[in-house]
Enzyme design. Structure first.
Site, PDB file in Angstrom:
ATOM      1  N   ASN A   1     -29.979 -21.997  -2.941  1.00  0.00           N
ATOM      2  CA  ASN A   1     -30.596 -22.240  -1.630  1.00  0.00           C
ATOM      3  C   ASN A   1     -29.662 -21.795  -0.509  1.00  0.00           C
ATOM      4  O   ASN A   1     -28.452 -22.078  -0.554  1.00  0.00           O
ATOM      5  CB  ASN A   1     -30.863 -23.754  -1.523  1.00  0.00           C
ATOM      6  CG  ASN A   1     -31.712 -24.141  -0.322  1.00  0.00           C
ATOM      7  OD1 ASN A   1     -32.773 -23.564  -0.102  1.00  0.00           O
ATOM      8  ND2 ASN A   1     -31.257 -25.116   0.447  1.00  0.00           N
TER       9      ASN A   1
ATOM     10  N   HIS B   1     -34.747 -21.894   8.891  1.00  0.00           N
ATOM     11  CA  HIS B   1     -34.566 -22.590  10.169  1.00  0.00           C
ATOM     12  C   HIS B   1     -34.637 -21.530  11.269  1.00  0.00           C
ATOM     13  O   HIS B   1     -33.707 -20.727  11.414  1.00  0.00           O
ATOM     14  CB  HIS B   1     -33.199 -23.276  10.222  1.00  0.00           C
ATOM     15  CG  HIS B   1     -33.047 -24.387   9.221  1.00  0.00           C
ATOM     16  ND1 HIS B   1     -33.760 -25.558   9.308  1.00  0.00           N
ATOM     17  CD2 HIS B   1     -32.272 -24.502   8.125  1.00  0.00           C
ATOM     18  CE1 HIS B   1     -33.429 -26.356   8.299  1.00  0.00           C
ATOM     19  NE2 HIS B   1     -32.525 -25.732   7.557  1.00  0.00           N
TER      20      HIS B   1
ATOM     21  N   GLU C   1     -25.725 -22.718   0.001  1.00  0.00           N
ATOM     22  CA  GLU C   1     -24.965 -22.065   1.085  1.00  0.00           C
ATOM     23  C   GLU C   1     -23.587 -21.568   0.655  1.00  0.00           C
ATOM     24  O   GLU C   1     -22.587 -21.835   1.321  1.00  0.00           O
ATOM     25  CB  GLU C   1     -24.844 -23.024   2.282  1.00  0.00           C
ATOM     26  CG  GLU C   1     -26.203 -23.466   2.812  1.00  0.00           C
ATOM     27  CD  GLU C   1     -26.126 -24.498   3.935  1.00  0.00           C
ATOM     28  OE1 GLU C   1     -25.017 -24.829   4.382  1.00  0.00           O
ATOM     29  OE2 GLU C   1     -27.193 -24.975   4.352  1.00  0.00           O
TER      30      GLU C   1
ATOM     31  N   ASP D   1     -38.313 -25.043   9.702  1.00  0.00           N
ATOM     32  CA  ASP D   1     -38.609 -25.551  11.042  1.00  0.00           C
ATOM     33  C   ASP D   1     -38.466 -24.391  12.023  1.00  0.00           C
ATOM     34  O   ASP D   1     -37.700 -23.468  11.795  1.00  0.00           O
ATOM     35  CB  ASP D   1     -37.765 -26.778  11.447  1.00  0.00           C
ATOM     36  CG  ASP D   1     -36.273 -26.639  11.238  1.00  0.00           C
ATOM     37  OD1 ASP D   1     -35.770 -25.502  11.099  1.00  0.00           O
ATOM     38  OD2 ASP D   1     -35.582 -27.681  11.225  1.00  0.00           O
TER      39      ASP D   1
ATOM     40  N   GLU E   1     -36.655 -25.448   3.870  1.00  0.00           N
ATOM     41  CA  GLU E   1     -36.248 -26.310   4.992  1.00  0.00           C
ATOM     42  C   GLU E   1     -36.882 -25.817   6.292  1.00  0.00           C
ATOM     43  O   GLU E   1     -36.238 -25.784   7.347  1.00  0.00           O
ATOM     44  CB  GLU E   1     -34.720 -26.322   5.124  1.00  0.00           C
ATOM     45  CG  GLU E   1     -34.009 -26.757   3.863  1.00  0.00           C
ATOM     46  CD  GLU E   1     -32.492 -26.818   3.995  1.00  0.00           C
ATOM     47  OE1 GLU E   1     -31.959 -26.783   5.132  1.00  0.00           O
ATOM     48  OE2 GLU E   1     -31.827 -26.895   2.946  1.00  0.00           O
TER      49      GLU E   1
END
Ligand code: G2I
Length: 451
Positions: free
Chosen positions: A201, A237, A158, A268, A266
């Site tokens: 990432n 996400h 990030e 979801d 990650e």
């Protein structure tokens, strides 16, 4: 034990680990009825984030072990967890996850070495040259401890801002070391564990946009100058404000075309039912359409422990039952299990008794309150339930109805009095009166277990 000794002892078990992984792979080739085995059939891994604190929960671990072929420690490898003060490394929780994964033949993703968040304050107070040394020491400390045991590391996480500018995010690293900190981190990481894939990432980089363009340009630059980078992680996400982008596959493909692997790291997706299932299908199909998309990781096993638990974004509900999204992912992976079949683990009709417990305060006065715990059977009938309620230390219970308590300190374990038998989905409950004795805090209700 010194860090050197721990490193040696971890490395010494690596041969055993490789053997366990082979056994698991051979087993999964036979019956592609789990996420991990179905993904293996497509040459991919299917992973999940894991929290060490849940590994003692039987249903959590059973679901993890059955379904997933890779794990990512959700918080345990972050800087605040591993080097809370300078040069003092603690690996207890992370080791627990790695040891568990290895004993089940699962791979491990390392998350994350250099990140502005969950960063202890001592790092931010260093001057530039000290900070550069501390960053390299941190990378060497973690990657050395797990040398040969991590398939991919999120080396830098990030580092770019949201929004249209494509600029770097302000952080101690960016502000004191400038753009070059990322390159420095990757070069250090390559030397520390040449076998690990080194990933950048980030989130909100899933479609083509200013932020993903900025990451793309950095990766292109790294590849052209020989800076070691092997993969890019797309966190993914998603929710209604940030839906699965229509150009998701194209975006993954353009990164792959730079000569790096891509991974969904990650995943979801908030929602439920068939709409959530359809979104999950899009993500899996996008990864499978890109040769260099080597695997997918969902950000947790069960909705109840998700960082976005209210959005129910995962594949298993709070009772570890498969959601429609689970069946959709399995089908998209070409899995042969029928998620509706009685007898499949986690499916309705599998004979697994389960229940949930929720707490509400039903009456309140200066010196006390009444609490009510509602128990709801899962998708099988049950004949008994057990719930633990932990009270704040000062409080005491003066009466309890519709349940039978036993006490251990301030923890009461409640079983049915007359109301153990429940049809699938039916509810009952017990109530109690507590004296506050100066504490107005709510009790904590533990996991409901049923038989
Ligand atoms: O925020 C979602 C993810 C975004 N990408 C990087 C990931 O590392 C990040 O994961 C989340 C974890 O899922 C949360 O569990 O990172 C959060 C922190 O940035 C994690 O939350 C923290 C809480 O903020 C802490 O209060 C808590 O002590 O989890 C900690 C451990 O439970």
């Amino acid at each position: 034990m010194s860090m050197t000794l721990r490193r040696l002892s971890r490395a010494a078990t690596a041969g055993l680990v490789a053997a366990a992984a082979l056994t698991a792979a051979a087993h999964s080739a036979e019956a592609a009825d789990t996420l991990g085995s179905a993904a293996a059939g497509q040459g991919r891994y299917f992973g999940t984030a894991v929290a060490a604190s849940h590994l003692g929960e039987a249903d959590y671990t059973a679901t993890l072990d059955r379904e997933f072929s890779s794990v990512t420690p959700e918080n345990e490898m972050k800087w605040d967890a591993t080097e809370p003060s300078r040069a003092t490394f603690t690996f207890t929780s992370a080791d627990r996850i790695v040891d568990h994964a290895q004993s089940k033949g699962m791979d491990v993703r390392g998350h994350t070495l250099v990140w502005h968040s969950q960063l202890p304050s001592w790092v931010g107070s260093l001057g530039a040259s000290d900070l550069s040394t501390a960053m390299k020491d941190h990378i060497n400390g973690l990657m050395g401890h797990y040398k040969g045991e991590i398939h991919s590391w999120d080396v830098v996480n990030e580092a770019f801002q949201d929004g249209g500018s494509g600029a770097r995010r302000s952080s101690p690293f960016q502000d004191k070391l400038g753009d070059g900190f990322i390159e420095e981190a990757f070069r250090t990481a390559r030397a520390a564990d040449p076998a690990a894939k080194l990933c950048y990432n980030d989130y909100n980089t899933d479609g083509v946009n200013a932020k993903s363009n900025a990451v793309y340009n950095m990766v292109k630059d790294f590849k052209s100058r020989g800076v070691p980078i092997d993969c890019v992680g797309f966190q993914s996400h998603f929710n209604s404000n940030s839906p699965v982008p229509s150009d998701y596959r194209q975006n993954l493909q353009r990164f792959a075309d730079l000569g790096v692997d891509v991974q969904i790291t990650e995943l979801d997706i908030e929602g439920s039912g068939s709409a959530q299932a359809a979104d999950y299908t899009k993500v899996v199909e996008a990864c499978l359409a890109v040769d260099r998309c080597t695997g997918m990781t969902v950000w947790g096993v069960t909705d109840k422990y998700s960082w976005r638990s209210s959005g129910t974004p995962l594949l298993f509900d709070g009772n570890y039952q498969e959601k429609p999204a689970y069946g959709a992912v399995l089908a998209a992976l070409g899995g042969s299990g029928d998620p509706g079949d009685p007898g499949d683990p986690g499916d309705p009709g599998d004979g697994t008794a389960s229940c949930t417990a929720t707490y509400t305060r039903t009456a309140d006065w200066d010196s006390g309150y009444n609490g009510q715990v509602t128990i709801t059977a899962g998708d099988e009938p049950i004949s008994a339930w057990t719930v633990t309620v932990t009270l704040p230390a000062q409080q005491s219970v003066s009466s309890l109805w519709n349940g039978t308590p036993t006490w251990s300190g301030n923890v009461m374990t409640v079983k049915p009095s007359w109301n153990g038998t429940l049809a699938a989905g039916a509810s009952t409950g017990f109530g109690f009166t507590a004296a506050k004795n100066g504490s107005d805090a709510a009790p904590t209700v533990g996991t409901c277990t049923a038989s």
